[in-house]
Enzyme design. Structure first.
Site, PDB file in Angstrom:
ATOM      1  N   LYS A 124       0.664  -1.088  -0.182  1.00 10.12           N
ATOM      2  CA  LYS A 124       0.111   0.034  -0.018  1.00 10.12           C
ATOM      3  C   LYS A 124       0.828   1.225  -0.058  1.00 10.12           C
ATOM      4  CE  LYS A 124      -1.641   1.593   4.011  1.00 10.12           C
ATOM      5  NZ  LYS A 124      -1.288   3.329   4.260  1.00 10.12           N
ATOM      6  N   ASN A 125       2.057   1.217   0.876  1.00 11.95           N
ATOM      7  CA  ASN A 125       2.586   2.453   0.919  1.00 11.95           C
ATOM      8  C   ASN A 125       3.758   2.744  -0.302  1.00 11.95           C
ATOM      9  OD1 ASN A 125       1.042   2.942   3.255  1.00 11.95           O
ATOM     10  ND2 ASN A 125       2.819   2.401   4.720  1.00 11.95           N
ATOM     11  N   ARG A 163      -5.592  10.490   3.879  1.00  8.59           N
ATOM     12  CA  ARG A 163      -4.450  11.503   4.451  1.00  8.59           C
ATOM     13  C   ARG A 163      -3.332  11.492   3.513  1.00  8.59           C
ATOM     14  NH1 ARG A 163      -0.005  12.070   5.884  1.00  8.59           N
ATOM     15  NH2 ARG A 163       0.562  13.890   6.991  1.00  8.59           N
ATOM     16  N   CYS A 210      -5.045  12.668  11.401  1.00 10.18           N
ATOM     17  CA  CYS A 210      -5.733  11.369  11.279  1.00 10.18           C
ATOM     18  C   CYS A 210      -5.738  10.930  12.762  1.00 10.18           C
ATOM     19  CB  CYS A 210      -4.932  10.508  10.249  1.00 10.18           C
ATOM     20  SG  CYS A 210      -3.413   9.767  10.952  1.00 10.18           S
ATOM     21  N   ARG A 243       0.072  14.927  12.536  1.00 11.56           N
ATOM     22  CA  ARG A 243       0.334  14.377  11.327  1.00 11.56           C
ATOM     23  C   ARG A 243       0.730  15.754  10.556  1.00 11.56           C
ATOM     24  NH1 ARG A 243      -1.502   8.869   8.934  1.00 11.56           N
ATOM     25  NH2 ARG A 243       0.478   8.988   7.865  1.00 11.56           N
ATOM     26  N   PRO A 244       1.502  16.642  10.789  1.00 13.99           N
ATOM     27  CA  PRO A 244       1.820  17.885  10.213  1.00 13.99           C
ATOM     28  C   PRO A 244       2.249  17.659   8.750  1.00 13.99           C
ATOM     29  CG  PRO A 244       3.319  17.692  11.860  1.00 13.99           C
ATOM     30  CD  PRO A 244       2.170  16.458  12.154  1.00 13.99           C
ATOM     31  N   ILE A 245       2.438  18.668   8.172  1.00 14.37           N
ATOM     32  CA  ILE A 245       3.195  18.468   6.694  1.00 14.37           C
ATOM     33  C   ILE A 245       4.317  19.820   6.606  1.00 14.37           C
ATOM     34  CG2 ILE A 245       1.606  17.133   5.707  1.00 14.37           C
ATOM     35  CD1 ILE A 245       0.598  19.936   4.409  1.00 14.37           C
ATOM     36  N   ASP A 246       4.701  20.307   7.697  1.00 17.10           N
ATOM     37  CA  ASP A 246       5.553  21.228   7.695  1.00 17.10           C
ATOM     38  C   ASP A 246       6.701  20.946   6.932  1.00 17.10           C
ATOM     39  OD1 ASP A 246       5.837  19.537  10.049  1.00 17.10           O
ATOM     40  OD2 ASP A 246       7.444  20.636  10.771  1.00 17.10           O
ATOM     41  N   LEU A 247       7.372  19.733   7.084  1.00 13.04           N
ATOM     42  CA  LEU A 247       8.761  19.472   6.454  1.00 13.04           C
ATOM     43  C   LEU A 247       8.337  19.516   5.070  1.00 13.04           C
ATOM     44  CD1 LEU A 247      10.134  16.551   8.613  1.00 13.04           C
ATOM     45  CD2 LEU A 247      10.540  18.976   8.956  1.00 13.04           C
ATOM     46  N   ASP A 307       4.181   0.656  11.971  1.00 14.31           N
ATOM     47  CA  ASP A 307       3.145   0.181  11.605  1.00 14.31           C
ATOM     48  C   ASP A 307       3.034  -1.185  12.016  1.00 14.31           C
ATOM     49  OD1 ASP A 307       3.234   1.651   8.113  1.00 14.31           O
ATOM     50  OD2 ASP A 307       2.811   2.388  10.139  1.00 14.31           O
ATOM     51  N   ILE A 333       7.593   7.114  16.761  1.00 15.23           N
ATOM     52  CA  ILE A 333       7.344   7.909  15.543  1.00 15.23           C
ATOM     53  C   ILE A 333       6.208   8.809  15.489  1.00 15.23           C
ATOM     54  CG2 ILE A 333       6.989   7.421  13.027  1.00 15.23           C
ATOM     55  CD1 ILE A 333       9.578   6.589  13.696  1.00 15.23           C
ATOM     56  N   ARG A 374      -8.402  -0.515   4.190  1.00 16.83           N
ATOM     57  CA  ARG A 374      -7.763   0.681   3.689  1.00 16.83           C
ATOM     58  C   ARG A 374      -6.311  -0.148   3.491  1.00 16.83           C
ATOM     59  NH1 ARG A 374      -6.630   5.517   7.153  1.00 16.83           N
ATOM     60  NH2 ARG A 374      -4.869   5.553   5.684  1.00 16.83           N
TER      61      ARG A 374
HETATM   62  C1  EPZ Z   1       4.137   7.007   5.947  1.00 14.69           C
HETATM   63  O1  EPZ Z   1       3.447   8.036   6.510  1.00 14.69           O
HETATM   64  C2  EPZ Z   1       3.295   5.758   5.997  1.00 14.69           C
HETATM   65  N1  EPZ Z   1       2.025   5.992   5.127  1.00 14.69           N
HETATM   66  C3  EPZ Z   1       2.739   5.429   7.349  1.00 14.69           C
HETATM   67  O2  EPZ Z   1       1.916   4.132   7.327  1.00 14.69           O
HETATM   68  C4  EPZ Z   1       4.071   4.969   8.306  1.00 14.69           C
HETATM   69  O3  EPZ Z   1       3.438   4.883   9.535  1.00 14.69           O
HETATM   70  C5  EPZ Z   1       5.080   6.275   8.080  1.00 14.69           C
HETATM   71  O4  EPZ Z   1       5.301   6.609   6.705  1.00 14.69           O
HETATM   72  C6  EPZ Z   1       6.384   6.054   8.845  1.00 14.69           C
HETATM   73  O5  EPZ Z   1       6.869   4.883   8.490  1.00 14.69           O
HETATM   74  C7  EPZ Z   1       2.314   5.914   3.744  1.00 14.69           C
HETATM   75  O6  EPZ Z   1       3.329   5.774   3.283  1.00 14.69           O
HETATM   76  C8  EPZ Z   1       1.076   6.301   3.094  1.00 14.69           C
HETATM   77  P1  EPZ Z   1       6.327  10.324   8.189  1.00 14.69           P
HETATM   78  P2  EPZ Z   1       3.736   9.510   6.565  1.00 14.69           P
HETATM   79  O7  EPZ Z   1       6.266  11.621   7.272  1.00 14.69           O
HETATM   80  O8  EPZ Z   1       4.702   9.744   5.383  1.00 14.69           O
HETATM   81  C9  EPZ Z   1       6.073  13.824  11.482  1.00 14.69           C
HETATM   82  C10 EPZ Z   1       0.152   2.812   7.527  1.00 14.69           C
HETATM   83  O9  EPZ Z   1      -0.374   2.495   8.473  1.00 14.69           O
HETATM   84  N2  EPZ Z   1       6.045  14.652  10.562  1.00 14.69           N
HETATM   85  O10 EPZ Z   1       7.487   9.562   8.101  1.00 14.69           O
HETATM   86  O11 EPZ Z   1       3.011  10.508   7.242  1.00 14.69           O
HETATM   87  C11 EPZ Z   1       4.836  12.772  11.662  1.00 14.69           C
HETATM   88  O12 EPZ Z   1       3.859  13.467  12.403  1.00 14.69           O
HETATM   89  C12 EPZ Z   1       0.634   4.315   7.613  1.00 14.69           C
HETATM   90  O13 EPZ Z   1       0.175   2.240   6.328  1.00 14.69           O
HETATM   91  C13 EPZ Z   1       6.196  15.945  11.049  1.00 14.69           C
HETATM   92  O14 EPZ Z   1       6.266  15.998  11.722  1.00 14.69           O
HETATM   93  O15 EPZ Z   1       5.214   9.372   7.674  1.00 14.69           O
HETATM   94  C14 EPZ Z   1       4.999  11.591  12.147  1.00 14.69           C
HETATM   95  O16 EPZ Z   1       5.013  11.541  13.763  1.00 14.69           O
HETATM   96  C15 EPZ Z   1       0.497   4.944   9.021  1.00 14.69           C
HETATM   97  N3  EPZ Z   1       6.318  16.770   9.724  1.00 14.69           N
HETATM   98  C16 EPZ Z   1       6.635  11.173  11.881  1.00 14.69           C
HETATM   99  O17 EPZ Z   1       7.055  12.492  11.346  1.00 14.69           O
HETATM  100  C17 EPZ Z   1       6.086  16.392   8.347  1.00 14.69           C
HETATM  101  O18 EPZ Z   1       6.217  17.394   7.441  1.00 14.69           O
HETATM  102  C18 EPZ Z   1       6.635  10.410  10.778  1.00 14.69           C
HETATM  103  O19 EPZ Z   1       5.831  10.854   9.687  1.00 14.69           O
HETATM  104  C19 EPZ Z   1       6.129  15.177   8.217  1.00 14.69           C
HETATM  105  C20 EPZ Z   1       6.152  14.164   9.220  1.00 14.69           C
END
Ligand code: EPZ
Length: 419
Positions: free
Chosen positions: A24-25, A94, A118, A123-127, A308, A330, A400
């Site tokens: 999926k990811n 999301r 979610c 789950r911010p997107i600041d980065l 996960d 995480i 999902r």
């Molecule tokens: C991906 O989510 C996966 N989803 C998640 O799987 C997985 O848990 C996660 O990576 C970690 O491996 C998909 O690939 C669709 P991150 P993503 O950006 O990209 C923080 C599942 O169950 N963060 O690595 O959202 C964030 O809040 C899902 O299949 C910021 O603070 O993960 C989190 O605490 C759940 N600012 C941490 O980093 C940002 O701009 C990791 O997030 C981005 C992230």
């Protein structure tokens, strides 16, 4: 389908073999990437998941022709001019934020609503936004709407992520693949799904190196062409079914997996006392005796233990001998399975990012509710190892990330049906 539920009669050994589906990811960012080539791509080994269908709806809304035959999805993005992802589609999934980099790379403009937080926390997107701004993108945020316009790209950009965000790494790759200039990403995510996305883009003609390491280099190219590509196996689905074998003292042959992606998962199951035998594209797991506690499980960015898999391992450890400590590094709020597992007789104390699991001899069936995808899967695993009947509701969360979980589990001995 919110009202459908899973009815599970526990106590049956899970035995047999399971063909693991595509990840999926990985399929989500790869489907977004098909926008960039303005051509026809055939993506094989696509899992039949609601998130994948949502991604196809987004592609169609952007002007792509999308057809789906078995596990092959064909996308023709020649006439994709769309630059808006509707509010409805954004809220449906999301992870649609990964379309941002692809739409910007293709049409130079993108408007979408802030992805709902979610169940796992804000789950911010600041980065993502900081990196895109470094690449010359103008971004305004107003009343939850992001309005992004591609500007003059720097000839070279050197971006260091404060944490190895999977989504941010993917968005930078997608935005940098087309165009001019060199983009370096430091502290990039190293997940196998990143390497899979790079694999697809390189097959389309992109110039990317360093995937799988912490430093990625992308050289923008003039144009990309379509290709045929097969999505990597879903390592989280594989780990989930390993949990089903472990908690029922059964044994399973998982086929179509990549053991090299799963060392941290395999080692936790070995620590529980399971026999875990990887070879080629298979993993054999045997759990002929009750699992024992694991002193500490810490979730970390890849290659550490994946967040996960944490809820699934919590469910297995709930019925074990001894005390285990789980540290979730995480996500802020990823112990949603704990209160539901307690209703089944588990003894779990979750406080902040630490959960202490006192293993119990027996779990008992109970009516429980899924609050997020992996917590839902954890409840199914616990139900398989519980005495009596469990009803899991809110199973749209589970759909999902798992293709017809009840069919898969029934094929290896589970007494499970969707009602
Ligand atoms: C991906 O989510 C996966 N989803 C998640 O799987 C997985 O848990 C996660 O990576 C970690 O491996 C998909 O690939 C669709 P991150 P993503 O950006 O990209 C923080 C599942 O169950 N963060 O690595 O959202 C964030 O809040 C899902 O299949 C910021 O603070 O993960 C989190 O605490 C759940 N600012 C941490 O980093 C940002 O701009 C990791 O997030 C981005 C992230």
């Amino acid at each position: 389908m919110e009202s459908s539920r899973l009815l599970i009669e526990g106590g049956r050994r899970i035995e047999g073999e399971i063909q693991i589906h595509g990840a999926k990811n990985s399929v989500l960012p790869i489907l977004a990437a098909t926008l960039l080539c303005g051509d026809i791509s055939s993506i094989h080994n696509c899992p039949g998941l609601s998130d994948a269908f949502a991604a196809m709806r987004i592609l169609r809304s952007l002007g792509c022709e999308v057809s789906h035959e078995g596990s092959t999805v064909t996308v023709n993005s020649a006439n994709a001019e769309g630059d808006i992802v509707s509010d409805g589609l954004m809220h449906e999934m999301r992870s649609s934020i990964v379309f941002l980099g692809a739409i910007l790379g293709r049409v130079g403009r993108c408007r979408l609503s802030f992805p709902g937080g979610c169940e796992l926390g804000p789950r911010p997107i600041d980065l993502h936004l900081e990196a895109l701004r470094r690449l010359g993108v103008k971004i305004t945020e107003d009343h939850g709407i992001l309005d992004c316009t591609a500007g003059v790209r720097p000839t070279s950009a050197d971006i260091t992520l404060s944490l190895p965000s999977v989504g941010a790494t993917e968005n930078i790759m997608l935005y940098s693949a087309l165009g001019s200039g060199e983009t370096v990403i430091r502290n990039a995510a190293r997940e196998p799904e990143i390497s899979d996305l790079a694999g697809y883009l390189i097959k389309c003609g992109a110039e990317i190196s360093g995937q799988g390491t912490s430093t990625l280099v992308i050289n923008g190219v003039e144009s990309l062409h379509g290709c045929e590509y097969s999505v990597m196996p879903d390592r989280i689905e594989a780990a989930t079914y390993m949990g089903a074998a472990a908690i029922t003292n059964g044994e399973l042959m998982l086929k179509g997996v990549n053991p090299a992606d799963m060392y941290s998962c395999m080692s936790v199951f070995s620590e529980m006392g399971c026999g875990v035998y990887p070879y080629d594209d298979k993993i054999f797991i045997s759990a002929r005796k009750p699992v024992s506690a694991v002193r500490t499980v810490r979730t970390m960015p890849y290659p550490g233990f994946p967040t996960d898999c944490q809820p699934i391992v919590m469910a297995v450890l709930a019925k074990s001998s001894g005390t285990s400590v789980i540290v979730e590094n995480i996500f802020e709020n990823r112990f949603m399975a704990a209160p539901e597992l307690r209703r089944m007789g588990a003894n779990i104390k979750a406080e902040g990012k630490v959960a202490v699991v006192e293993g119990v001899k027996k779990l008992y069936g109970a009516p429980v509710r899924a609050y997020d995808l992996r917590a839902g899967a954890a409840l199914v695993v616990a139900a398989l190892g519980a005495e009596g009947q469990t009803q899991v509701s809110n199973i749209h969360y589970i759909d999902r990330g798992y293709e017809s979980i009840e069919t898969t589990l029934s094929s290896v001995g589970a007494n499970i049906k969707r009602v």
